[in-house]
Write a protein that holds these residues in place. Structure first.
Motif, PDB file in Angstrom:
ATOM      1  N   PRO A  44       0.840  -1.203   0.000  1.00  0.00           N
ATOM      2  CA  PRO A  44       0.000   0.000   0.000  1.00  0.00           C
ATOM      3  C   PRO A  44       0.874   1.252   0.000  1.00  0.00           C
ATOM      4  O   PRO A  44       1.897   1.294   0.680  1.00  0.00           O
ATOM      5  N   GLY A  45       0.488   2.239  -0.781  1.00  0.00           N
ATOM      6  CA  GLY A  45       1.235   3.489  -0.834  1.00  0.00           C
ATOM      7  C   GLY A  45       2.516   3.426  -1.638  1.00  0.00           C
ATOM      8  O   GLY A  45       3.222   4.423  -1.760  1.00  0.00           O
ATOM      9  N   GLN A  46       2.843   2.271  -2.169  1.00  0.00           N
ATOM     10  CA  GLN A  46       4.063   2.095  -2.965  1.00  0.00           C
ATOM     11  C   GLN A  46       3.951   2.884  -4.262  1.00  0.00           C
ATOM     12  O   GLN A  46       2.870   3.018  -4.834  1.00  0.00           O
ATOM     13  N   GLU A  47       5.069   3.415  -4.737  1.00  0.00           N
ATOM     14  CA  GLU A  47       5.090   4.082  -6.042  1.00  0.00           C
ATOM     15  C   GLU A  47       4.670   3.073  -7.108  1.00  0.00           C
ATOM     16  O   GLU A  47       4.997   1.883  -7.017  1.00  0.00           O
ATOM     17  N   PRO A  48       3.935   3.521  -8.131  1.00  0.00           N
ATOM     18  CA  PRO A  48       3.531   2.608  -9.202  1.00  0.00           C
ATOM     19  C   PRO A  48       4.746   1.977  -9.883  1.00  0.00           C
ATOM     20  O   PRO A  48       5.811   2.592  -9.973  1.00  0.00           O
ATOM     21  N   ILE A  49       4.567   0.747 -10.353  1.00  0.00           N
ATOM     22  CA  ILE A  49       5.629   0.005 -11.040  1.00  0.00           C
ATOM     23  C   ILE A  49       5.480   0.209 -12.543  1.00  0.00           C
ATOM     24  O   ILE A  49       4.413  -0.032 -13.112  1.00  0.00           O
ATOM     25  N   ALA A  50       6.551   0.639 -13.197  1.00  0.00           N
ATOM     26  CA  ALA A  50       6.542   0.829 -14.654  1.00  0.00           C
ATOM     27  C   ALA A  50       6.619  -0.531 -15.342  1.00  0.00           C
ATOM     28  O   ALA A  50       7.503  -1.340 -15.051  1.00  0.00           O
ATOM     29  N   LEU A  51       5.673  -0.793 -16.244  1.00  0.00           N
ATOM     30  CA  LEU A  51       5.655  -2.055 -16.986  1.00  0.00           C
ATOM     31  C   LEU A  51       6.296  -1.916 -18.361  1.00  0.00           C
ATOM     32  O   LEU A  51       6.974  -2.814 -18.834  1.00  0.00           O
ATOM     33  N   GLY A  52       6.058  -0.801 -19.011  1.00  0.00           N
ATOM     34  CA  GLY A  52       6.604  -0.570 -20.343  1.00  0.00           C
ATOM     35  C   GLY A  52       5.722   0.404 -21.100  1.00  0.00           C
ATOM     36  O   GLY A  52       4.747   0.933 -20.567  1.00  0.00           O
ATOM     37  N   CYS A  53       6.062   0.633 -22.341  1.00  0.00           N
ATOM     38  CA  CYS A  53       5.329   1.573 -23.181  1.00  0.00           C
ATOM     39  C   CYS A  53       4.197   0.870 -23.920  1.00  0.00           C
ATOM     40  O   CYS A  53       4.304  -0.310 -24.254  1.00  0.00           O
ATOM     41  N   SER A  54       3.135   1.620 -24.180  1.00  0.00           N
ATOM     42  CA  SER A  54       1.993   1.061 -24.909  1.00  0.00           C
ATOM     43  C   SER A  54       2.336   0.816 -26.378  1.00  0.00           C
ATOM     44  O   SER A  54       1.629   0.084 -27.066  1.00  0.00           O
ATOM     45  N   ARG A  55       3.418   1.404 -26.843  1.00  0.00           N
ATOM     46  CA  ARG A  55       3.934   1.151 -28.193  1.00  0.00           C
ATOM     47  C   ARG A  55       5.433   0.907 -28.102  1.00  0.00           C
ATOM     48  O   ARG A  55       6.143   1.610 -27.391  1.00  0.00           O
ATOM     49  N   THR A  56       5.901  -0.074 -28.840  1.00  0.00           N
ATOM     50  CA  THR A  56       7.321  -0.402 -28.844  1.00  0.00           C
ATOM     51  C   THR A  56       8.072   0.562 -29.764  1.00  0.00           C
ATOM     52  O   THR A  56       7.461   1.407 -30.420  1.00  0.00           O
ATOM     53  N   ARG A  57       9.358   0.420 -29.854  1.00  0.00           N
ATOM     54  CA  ARG A  57      10.163   1.292 -30.732  1.00  0.00           C
ATOM     55  C   ARG A  57       9.733   1.171 -32.184  1.00  0.00           C
ATOM     56  O   ARG A  57       9.880   2.099 -32.956  1.00  0.00           O
ATOM     57  N   ASP A  58       9.216   0.005 -32.562  1.00  0.00           N
ATOM     58  CA  ASP A  58       8.715  -0.188 -33.925  1.00  0.00           C
ATOM     59  C   ASP A  58       7.275   0.301 -34.069  1.00  0.00           C
ATOM     60  O   ASP A  58       6.650   0.072 -35.091  1.00  0.00           O
ATOM     61  N   LYS A  59       6.763   0.935 -33.010  1.00  0.00           N
ATOM     62  CA  LYS A  59       5.402   1.500 -32.947  1.00  0.00           C
ATOM     63  C   LYS A  59       4.320   0.433 -32.957  1.00  0.00           C
ATOM     64  O   LYS A  59       3.177   0.691 -33.300  1.00  0.00           O
ATOM     65  N   ASP A  60       4.683  -0.798 -32.576  1.00  0.00           N
ATOM     66  CA  ASP A  60       3.695  -1.865 -32.428  1.00  0.00           C
ATOM     67  C   ASP A  60       3.034  -1.728 -31.061  1.00  0.00           C
ATOM     68  O   ASP A  60       3.686  -1.393 -30.072  1.00  0.00           O
ATOM     69  N   LYS A  61       1.736  -2.028 -30.987  1.00  0.00           N
ATOM     70  CA  LYS A  61       0.989  -1.873 -29.737  1.00  0.00           C
ATOM     71  C   LYS A  61       1.214  -3.053 -28.795  1.00  0.00           C
ATOM     72  O   LYS A  61       1.338  -4.194 -29.238  1.00  0.00           O
TER      73      LYS A  61
END
Length: 106
Positions: free
Chosen positions: A78-95
């Motif tokens: 509880p109260g922990q900073e959110p965990i980054a999972l990744g980008c909604s689009r990759t470097r190749d702009k794939d979702k």
């Protein structure tokens, strides 16, 4: 070609229905404007515990509409900073996106 789009649309509906079924009010997937992700027309996806209990959360990752072998476990306090999972689009702009498979109290 029409059949292809019909199959693709049906698959996307199934993914969205699955995501809706696995929602849990104790955790959220949040989009954030990260400069790294914005350069690829995407958003940074973060996992956040919104409850007052420690949680064990299992996530599934989807890439270009297909579920990947990634099935990750996250221990959230509880109260922990959110965990980054990744980008909604990759470097190749794939979702890509994540769905919550299960949530349990620790």
């Amino acid at each position: 070609m029409t059949k292809f789009f019909s199959v693709l649309f049906t698959a996307l509906l199934a993914v969205n229905a699955y995501a809706a079924e696995t929602q849990d009010p104790r955790v959220t997937l949040v989009e954030d404007d990260s400069s790294e992700c914005l350069s690829n027309d995407g958003k940074l996806i973060l996992l956040q515990n919104t409850s007052d209990q420690p949680l064990i959360v299992w996530l599934d990752r989807w890439f270009m509409g297909v579920q990947t072998a990634d099935h990750t476990k996250h221990l959230l306090q509880p109260g922990q900073e959110p965990i980054a999972l990744g980008c909604s689009r990759t470097r190749d702009k794939d979702k890509q996106f994540w769905t919550i498979s299960s949530v349990k109290e620790q």
